[in-house]
Write an enzyme that holds these catalytic residues in place. Structure first.
Site, PDB file in Angstrom:
ATOM      1  N   CYS A  37       0.822  -1.212   0.000  1.00  0.00           N
ATOM      2  CA  CYS A  37       0.000   0.000   0.000  1.00  0.00           C
ATOM      3  C   CYS A  37       0.858   1.265   0.000  1.00  0.00           C
ATOM      4  CB  CYS A  37      -0.907  -0.027   1.227  1.00  0.00           C
ATOM      5  SG  CYS A  37      -1.829   1.503   1.463  1.00  0.00           S
ATOM      6  N   SER A  90      -2.824   8.089   6.877  1.00  0.00           N
ATOM      7  CA  SER A  90      -1.365   8.209   6.718  1.00  0.00           C
ATOM      8  C   SER A  90      -0.826   9.596   7.067  1.00  0.00           C
ATOM      9  CB  SER A  90      -0.933   7.814   5.301  1.00  0.00           C
ATOM     10  OG  SER A  90      -1.441   8.709   4.329  1.00  0.00           O
TER      11      SER A  90
END
Length: 256
Positions: A37, A90
């Site tokens: 990812c 993130s």
């Protein structure tokens, strides 16, 4: 019947696997990750860049552990558990790591308030313009959609490279702008092979800047063997991927 995205390689490979093996011991910080990812790789680059102690835990996206779902009900990676408390998203995690580990260097945000805000401005450009354009270009199914996606992507990249002082965005100092962009630069070979993308064609010094990003040690240490990304991105190229990002792109929505 299996999930259509299930044939993902179960673990990191290459340099990334070596990094995983160095981070198996328990730590105050648990990093819940998916090796493939790009959003995960952002956080991973920060951890490696700054030498923050962490325990790596691979999340199988189709067989998520109950504990992971308990701390992170959305079930998305990346997530961290810090002294028993959880965070996800993130960019939020990257900022948290900057604040929570002040003695670990290098810092990825400048100390000057204006310069910090300037970095956040360009991190925002990556999130709102570059990443969505990458996915529209990647998932475009007609020549017209792909051509429009290419132009949109080139324009978004060129805005960054025209402002980049070189070798990195702020000059000699590697910053959060470089971190948040690097995982997509690493994956642009998919666009080069299947969508007629070229770093040279972007212009504005993009090729030189891109090559500095992907040869940074923290980027190399968090990179798996490229052939293992291929099956994942093949589904995006056919616009059949079922990730939240793929679905949002298909529906013309902002990315989650």
């Amino acid at each position: 019947m299996g999930h259509p995205d299930e044939n993902v390689h179960p673990t990191a490979t290459g340099r990334a696997l070596e990094t995983v093996k160095q981070h198996e011991a328990p730590q105050d910080l648990v990093f819940w990750a998916g090796w493939f990812c790009p959003f995960v790789q952002r956080v991973w680059i920060v951890l490696e860049e700054r030498g923050i102690p962490y325990q790596y835990k691979e999340v199988n996206p189709y067989k998520k552990e109950q504990h992971f779902l308990d701390i992170n009900p959305k079930g998305l990676v990346p997530a961290i558990e810090y002294k028993g408390r959880a965070l996800y998203e993130s960019l939020i995690i990257c900022e948290f790591l900057e604040d929570a580990y002040p003695s670990h260097t290098p810092h990825l945000f400048p100390t000057d308030p204006f310069d910090r805000a300037y970095v956040r401005l360009w991190v925002d450009h990556v999130a709102k313009n570059i990443v969505p354009a990458f996915h529209r270009f990647l998932q475009g199914q007609t020549p017209e959609a792909q051509a429009a996606g290419r132009e949109e992507y080139y324009a978004a990249l060129r805005k960054v490279s025209e402002k980049a002082k070189g070798p990195y965005f702020l000059g000699d100092e590697f910053s959060m702008v470089d971190v948040v962009l690097a995982p997509w630069v690493l994956r642009d070979y998919i666009l080069a092979e299947h969508r007629g993308y070229s770093r040279e064609a972007v212009g504005g010094g993009w090729k030189e800047y891109a090559e500095k990003l992907i040869t940074r040690e923290s980027v190399l240490k968090t990179q798996s063997d490229l052939e293992h990304y291929e099956p994942i991105y093949a589904r995006y190229l056919r616009d059949e991927a079922q990730s939240e990002v793929a679905k949002a792109t298909r529906a013309g929505r902002g990315l989650p």
